[in-house]
Design a protein around this motif. Structure first.
Motif, PDB file in Angstrom:
ATOM      1  N   MET A 240       0.834  -1.190   0.000  1.00  0.00           N
ATOM      2  CA  MET A 240       0.000   0.000   0.000  1.00  0.00           C
ATOM      3  C   MET A 240       0.879   1.253   0.000  1.00  0.00           C
ATOM      4  O   MET A 240       1.943   1.290   0.628  1.00  0.00           O
ATOM      5  N   ALA A 241       0.422   2.270  -0.718  1.00  0.00           N
ATOM      6  CA  ALA A 241       1.171   3.525  -0.804  1.00  0.00           C
ATOM      7  C   ALA A 241       1.263   4.183   0.563  1.00  0.00           C
ATOM      8  O   ALA A 241       0.297   4.159   1.341  1.00  0.00           O
ATOM      9  N   VAL A 242       2.407   4.775   0.864  1.00  0.00           N
ATOM     10  CA  VAL A 242       2.634   5.444   2.140  1.00  0.00           C
ATOM     11  C   VAL A 242       3.156   6.846   1.853  1.00  0.00           C
ATOM     12  O   VAL A 242       3.792   7.095   0.824  1.00  0.00           O
ATOM     13  N   THR A 243       2.880   7.758   2.751  1.00  0.00           N
ATOM     14  CA  THR A 243       3.369   9.135   2.629  1.00  0.00           C
ATOM     15  C   THR A 243       4.318   9.428   3.788  1.00  0.00           C
ATOM     16  O   THR A 243       4.137   8.912   4.896  1.00  0.00           O
ATOM     17  N   GLY A 244       5.311  10.243   3.526  1.00  0.00           N
ATOM     18  CA  GLY A 244       6.260  10.622   4.569  1.00  0.00           C
ATOM     19  C   GLY A 244       7.329   9.598   4.830  1.00  0.00           C
ATOM     20  O   GLY A 244       8.156   9.779   5.728  1.00  0.00           O
ATOM     21  N   GLN A 245       7.339   8.485   4.077  1.00  0.00           N
ATOM     22  CA  GLN A 245       8.354   7.457   4.249  1.00  0.00           C
ATOM     23  C   GLN A 245       8.924   7.074   2.892  1.00  0.00           C
ATOM     24  O   GLN A 245       8.257   7.212   1.861  1.00  0.00           O
ATOM     25  N   SER A 246      10.163   6.563   2.909  1.00  0.00           N
ATOM     26  CA  SER A 246      10.825   6.118   1.683  1.00  0.00           C
ATOM     27  C   SER A 246      11.285   4.684   1.876  1.00  0.00           C
ATOM     28  O   SER A 246      11.923   4.359   2.891  1.00  0.00           O
ATOM     29  N   THR A 247      10.963   3.832   0.928  1.00  0.00           N
ATOM     30  CA  THR A 247      11.325   2.417   1.007  1.00  0.00           C
ATOM     31  C   THR A 247      12.071   2.012  -0.260  1.00  0.00           C
ATOM     32  O   THR A 247      12.173   2.777  -1.217  1.00  0.00           O
ATOM     33  N   MET A 248      12.599   0.809  -0.259  1.00  0.00           N
ATOM     34  CA  MET A 248      13.257   0.196  -1.410  1.00  0.00           C
ATOM     35  C   MET A 248      14.210   1.173  -2.118  1.00  0.00           C
ATOM     36  O   MET A 248      15.154   1.659  -1.509  1.00  0.00           O
ATOM     37  N   HIS A 249      13.938   1.497  -3.383  1.00  0.00           N
ATOM     38  CA  HIS A 249      14.838   2.365  -4.164  1.00  0.00           C
ATOM     39  C   HIS A 249      15.054   3.711  -3.493  1.00  0.00           C
ATOM     40  O   HIS A 249      16.188   4.185  -3.356  1.00  0.00           O
ATOM     41  N   ASN A 250      13.982   4.345  -3.055  1.00  0.00           N
ATOM     42  CA  ASN A 250      14.108   5.683  -2.449  1.00  0.00           C
ATOM     43  C   ASN A 250      14.888   5.644  -1.142  1.00  0.00           C
ATOM     44  O   ASN A 250      15.553   6.617  -0.771  1.00  0.00           O
ATOM     45  N   ALA A 251      14.794   4.528  -0.417  1.00  0.00           N
ATOM     46  CA  ALA A 251      15.458   4.431   0.882  1.00  0.00           C
ATOM     47  C   ALA A 251      16.965   4.584   0.743  1.00  0.00           C
ATOM     48  O   ALA A 251      17.616   5.234   1.575  1.00  0.00           O
ATOM     49  N   LEU A 252      17.548   3.985  -0.311  1.00  0.00           N
ATOM     50  CA  LEU A 252      19.004   4.098  -0.510  1.00  0.00           C
ATOM     51  C   LEU A 252      19.406   5.543  -0.799  1.00  0.00           C
ATOM     52  O   LEU A 252      20.426   6.023  -0.310  1.00  0.00           O
ATOM     53  N   HIS A 253      18.594   6.252  -1.592  1.00  0.00           N
ATOM     54  CA  HIS A 253      18.919   7.650  -1.902  1.00  0.00           C
ATOM     55  C   HIS A 253      18.897   8.506  -0.640  1.00  0.00           C
ATOM     56  O   HIS A 253      19.777   9.351  -0.431  1.00  0.00           O
ATOM     57  N   VAL A 254      17.886   8.308   0.196  1.00  0.00           N
ATOM     58  CA  VAL A 254      17.786   9.096   1.430  1.00  0.00           C
ATOM     59  C   VAL A 254      18.898   8.694   2.393  1.00  0.00           C
ATOM     60  O   VAL A 254      19.481   9.544   3.086  1.00  0.00           O
ATOM     61  N   PHE A 255      19.214   7.407   2.460  1.00  0.00           N
ATOM     62  CA  PHE A 255      20.235   6.905   3.375  1.00  0.00           C
ATOM     63  C   PHE A 255      21.598   7.536   3.101  1.00  0.00           C
ATOM     64  O   PHE A 255      22.367   7.786   4.030  1.00  0.00           O
ATOM     65  N   MET A 256      21.916   7.816   1.831  1.00  0.00           N
ATOM     66  CA  MET A 256      23.225   8.388   1.478  1.00  0.00           C
ATOM     67  C   MET A 256      23.381   9.823   1.973  1.00  0.00           C
ATOM     68  O   MET A 256      24.493  10.305   2.141  1.00  0.00           O
ATOM     69  N   ASN A 257      22.279  10.543   2.171  1.00  0.00           N
ATOM     70  CA  ASN A 257      22.294  11.831   2.864  1.00  0.00           C
ATOM     71  C   ASN A 257      23.329  12.795   2.269  1.00  0.00           C
ATOM     72  O   ASN A 257      24.228  13.277   2.938  1.00  0.00           O
ATOM     73  N   GLY A 258      23.163  13.075   0.966  1.00  0.00           N
ATOM     74  CA  GLY A 258      24.097  13.996   0.305  1.00  0.00           C
ATOM     75  C   GLY A 258      23.619  14.311  -1.087  1.00  0.00           C
ATOM     76  O   GLY A 258      22.427  14.524  -1.338  1.00  0.00           O
ATOM     77  N   SER A 259      24.569  14.356  -2.032  1.00  0.00           N
ATOM     78  CA  SER A 259      24.225  14.686  -3.416  1.00  0.00           C
ATOM     79  C   SER A 259      23.251  13.691  -4.012  1.00  0.00           C
ATOM     80  O   SER A 259      22.456  14.035  -4.891  1.00  0.00           O
ATOM     81  N   MET A 260      23.282  12.458  -3.527  1.00  0.00           N
ATOM     82  CA  MET A 260      22.422  11.410  -4.074  1.00  0.00           C
ATOM     83  C   MET A 260      20.993  11.504  -3.554  1.00  0.00           C
ATOM     84  O   MET A 260      20.105  10.801  -4.044  1.00  0.00           O
ATOM     85  N   SER A 261      20.744  12.389  -2.601  1.00  0.00           N
ATOM     86  CA  SER A 261      19.428  12.443  -1.956  1.00  0.00           C
ATOM     87  C   SER A 261      18.454  13.377  -2.656  1.00  0.00           C
ATOM     88  O   SER A 261      17.306  13.470  -2.252  1.00  0.00           O
TER      89      SER A 261
END
Length: 892
Positions: free
Chosen positions: A711-732
């Motif tokens: 189910m779609a969620v708001t305010g959270q990032s999972t799977m593909h998006n989670a890695l981008h947010v986890f890097m916390n920099g230019s990749m985010s």
């Protein structure tokens, strides 16, 4: 803000009067009343520094111009010998400058500007002008600000020039004695000025001398200290080099002597053989040279006599041509003179509007650098934009699209007319709509397995001269690669960052900014790596609706809908292909990072993608090559406010601080169970086919839905998006995420998950959305901004058809060969000489050992035979153990 005005009036026998210096208005009145018999010097300098809003308003009111914050304007006005000069300089934030050099000629009661705009400030509309006059405190002389830039189109008037000619001659005759008289008057003044400057220069030199001596005295101990510190280092280096040099010299000496000895008899023999030949050739050439000289002498004399009348005749023929050319130039000169006269008569307001119109048109071209946007370099020309045709010539046969070789032909581009979703309500405002019709409506259509912009390459998945061989490559885990393979991958990345793309360029302006007929193509050179960074920015940027900051953000041609997986698949294939062409390594494949169940960034080490800097946790470690990289396309708000596109300007270092992100948005990295659950979702797209879709494999894979529930969620990032947010920099950030090379490793693994879903469910092409997906995501839509063209639905298929595989998806036997046997074989190919030498040496050692064993065994057999014979002569009952022992030891 400071204002400095000085006024002086000089007569032949009068000095400057203090009352005239104080009363500026009187001088302006004298100027307007036509007092030009004497020369008037008026200097005004206005310097405005604009730290605050009030200073901006004060400068605008004073100068009659509109300014922008943090700009400085400096204007100097001088009037001398009937000429007034205006100099205006505007210094901007980026250290560029706009210079306006204007000369105003005093003609009775008006001042006219006589020159043009020299250079322009980089930026858009930095200055606007509200007034055509310049008023300074206490000085009310009205000066036009601009002239000479209006475009007037009037036919030549020969009669006017003929009328003006005697007047000009008369004026020139009257000016000649005045100029001579002025030169005579200036000569003693110049001499007097030189005499007055001489003691000043001497005094300045005397004042500088002790300063220079003092500076030299201060530098002397520093230089001595540096020399003392360098001395032991130099001595140590010399001592270390000395034995090496001696050893090398000793090794070279016998070789040189031997070579010299071998060469000496050969050289002597060759010299002896050449000597008689040379003598014989010289003797044979001597009479020939004399004979040739004798034959040439009368020919030269005859040629000279024949050329003389020809030269005279040519001179006579040129004379009427020159006269005719002079007559033809005369009306043109008259026309130019009339245009200059018209400009002098133009009103200041007309001049100002003309200049501003020219200025505005120049602002549109500030980024018009001759280069290209993931546009092929061959199609980034005014002609291609005007004809809207991108059909380059293939170098293989010299025909358009390789037509004579049967590779392809130039054809009309047919785009899909299926409606898109309601997420984008506009039409005709963005160049990416109905791609690529805003730029080109004809491109090369390749036949068979041929591909590329000019059909000079092979389609993905094929190779060979005729593109008939099926390509097969394997993408491996970056953690399973050998150290040499990892270093080669890093070196390829750095090479791409420092190599200008040979085939492609990037756009720095919209199609509308390039002109209706493409007269100002706005493209820019780019390196191979940043080419793909720009492509990822361009496909996901906001739509410019007109006006600063007026954009539509809910638009993305590669994310948040069905094209997410196919678009990034083609993106990686293109990147792989460019690296192969750049390096010549056609076995290169992009590695992947399997981040399932990871607790930290396993690839963030100095040996791989760069560790964390000990000085700043947001930067890359200085030990990594990526610490020197500059990012691009990371300031979308600034681009939107300036209504421009990202160019190749570096915008700071690469940023990364993995793990120090917002934990409420990403509480952990994806697990193996998350991946398996997402792959189990049977539907590729559902519902509105955007980020709010439920039970959609694409939405869960991209990271807008929960992997546990789908189910779609708001305010959270999972799977593909989670890695981008986890890097916390230019990749985010979406638009600039490709600046980080981890982007490639990450999306290669995302592509492998997409491949697992395709193999699990084997969906037909009709499973991909045909209509009503967000703009750019329907099956028949061409992917933005790729040229050549690729449809979204064409890449909704297994990667085996595209010529590559993933090592962890192979069968067990193939996986063993690819992940274990192949790396060792590759290493063996690199060191086969050493292996061969080791094998030969081992065989020799084994042979020696075998021979030694055979010899020992034969001796033991012989000793046993001797022992048995002795036993028969002397029975054991009569022999003691000591004797037997002594006999056994002797035998051994």
């Amino acid at each position: 803000m400071s204002i400095r005005i000085s006024v002086a009036r000089r007569e032949s026998d009068d000095q400057l009067k203090s009352q005239q210096a104080q009363n500026l208005q009187s001088h302006c009145g004298a100027l307007h009343s036509g007092e030009v018999g004497h020369w008037l010097a008026v200097q005004a300098e206005v310097s405005c520094l604009l730290p605050g809003f009030q200073d901006v308003l004060r400068c605008e009111k004073l100068l009659g111009v509109r300014l922008k914050d943090r700009y400085s304007v400096k204007m100097v006005v001088t009037a001398k010998e009937e000429v007034v000069a205006l100099h205006c300089q505007a210094l901007g934030r980026q250290a560029h400058s706009k210079l306006l050099h204007k000369h105003l000629k005093i003609h009775h009661l008006r001042l006219s500007i006589r020159s043009q705009l020299v250079t322009s400030l980089q930026g858009t509309r930095r200055l606007g002008h509200d007034s055509s006059t310049l008023r300074l405190e206490g000085l009310h002389c009205v000066l036009p600000l601009f002239s000479g830039i209006g475009q007037t189109r009037q036919p030549c008037n020969q009669h006017a020039e003929q009328t003006r000619q005697p007047c000009n001659q008369h004026a020139e005759e009257k000016r000649q004695p005045c100029n001579q008289h002025a030169e005579q008057r200036r000569q003693p003044c110049n001499q007097h000025a030189e005499q007055r400057r001489q003691p000043c220069n001497q005094h300045a030199e005397e004042r500088r001398q002790p300063c220079n001596q003092h500076a030299e005295e201060r530098r002397q101990p520093c230089n001595q200290h540096a020399e003392q510190r360098r001395q032991p280092c130099n001595q140590h280096a010399e001592q270390r080099r000395q034995p090496c040099n001696q050893h090398a010299e000793q090794r070279r000496q016998p070789c040189n002597q031997h070579a010299e000895q071998r060469r000496q008899p050969c050289n002597q023999h060759m010299e002896q053989r050449r000597q008689p030949c040379n003598q014989h050739m010289e003797q044979r050439r001597q009479p020939c040279n004399q004979h040739a000289e004798q034959r040439r002498q009368p020919c030269n004399q005859h040629a000279k006599q024949r050329r003389q009348p020809c030269n005279q005749h040519a001179e006579e023929r040129r004379q009427p041509c020159n006269q005719h050319a002079e007559q033809r130039r005369q009306p043109c000169n008259q026309h130019a003179e009339e245009r200059r006269q018209e400009r002098e008569k133009m009103e200041p307001s007309v001049l100002l509007s003309t200049v501003l119109g020219k200025w505005n048109s120049m602002d549109e071209h500030l980024y018009a650098i001759p280069v290209t946007c993931q546009f092929p370099r061959l199609c980034a020309t005014s002609e291609a934009l005007r004809t809207k045709q991108c059909c380059p010539v293939w170098e293989g046969d010299g025909t358009v699209c390789g037509a004579s070789s049967g590779r392809g032909f130039c054809a009309d581009v047919v785009v899909s007319d299926e409606p898109h979703g309601p997420q984008y309500p506009h039409s005709g405002v963005d160049d990416r709509e109905r791609w690529p019709l805003a730029f080109y409506n004809r491109t090369c259509r390749c036949a068979g397995n041929y591909g590329g912009v000019s059909c000079g390459e092979c389609r993905f998945g094929f190779a060979g001269p005729g593109c008939s061989a099926q390509a097969a490559s394997v993408r491996r885990s970056v953690m399973a690669m050998s150290t040499a393979e990892q270093q080669r991958f890093i070196s390829y990345l750095n090479l791409a960052k420092n190599t200008v793309s040979r085939d492609y360029v990037i756009a720095t302006g919209t199609r509308a900014q390039m002109g209706p007929d493409g007269e100002t193509p706005m493209f820019s050179e780019v390196n191979v790596y940043d080419l793909f960074v720009w492509m990822h920015y361009y496909v996901s940027r906001d739509a410019l609706l007109g006006g600063p900051g007026n954009v539509w953000q809910d638009i993305d041609f590669a994310h948040e809908s069905a094209a997410f997986a196919p678009w990034h698949r083609v993106f990686l294939l293109h990147w792989e292909n460019e690296i192969r062409k750049m390096t010549g390594d056609f076995n290169f494949t992009i590695p992947y990072w399997d981040w399932r169940d990871a607790q930290a960034c396993d690839v963030c080490t100095d040996a791989l993608m760069g560790g964390r800097s000990p000085l700043n946790p947001n930067l890359i470690s200085p030990a990594s090559v990526f610490s020197s990289w500059k990012v691009i396309c990371t300031q979308p708000e600034d681009y939107n406010n300036r209504e421009v596109l990202c160019n190749t300007t570096g915008e700071g270092p690469l940023l990364r601080n993995p793990g120090n992100h917002d934990p409420s948005r990403v509480n952990r990295l994806p697990t193996s169970r998350d991946v398996d659950t997402v792959i189990g979702l049977p539907e590729y797209e559902t519902g509105t086919m955007d980020r709010s879709a439920d039970m959609s494999f694409r939405n869960a894979l991209e990271g807008f839905a929960s992997p546990e529930t789908g189910m779609a969620v708001t305010g959270q990032s999972t799977m593909h998006n989670a890695l981008h947010v986890f890097m916390n920099g230019s990749m985010s950030s979406v638009q600039g995420s490709a600046n980080d090379p981890i982007f490639l490793l990450h999306h290669a693994f995302i592509d492998s998950i997409f491949e697992r879903w395709l193999r699990t469910h084997q969906p037909p092409r009709t499973h991909y959305p045909q209509t009503n997906a967000p703009i750019g995501h329907n099956d028949g839509y061409y992917m933005v901004p790729f040229l050549p063209l690729y449809r979204n639905g064409d890449y909704f298929l297994s990667n085996k058809a595209l010529g590559y595989e993933y090592a962890y998806l192979l069968d067990p036997g193939q996986r063993f060969v690819q992940e274990f046997l192949t790396p060792y074989l590759q290493q063996a190919q690199q060191i086969w000489q050493w292996l061969l030498g080791a094998g030969i040496l081992g065989a020799l050692i084994a042979g020696i050992i075998a021979m030694a064993v055979v010899v020992v065994l034969r001796r033991r057999r012989l000793s046993r035979k001797r022992g048995s014979v002795f036993g028969e002569r002397q029975p054991l009952l009569h022999s003691s153990s000591e004797e037997g022992s002594a006999s056994y030891q002797t035998t051994l």
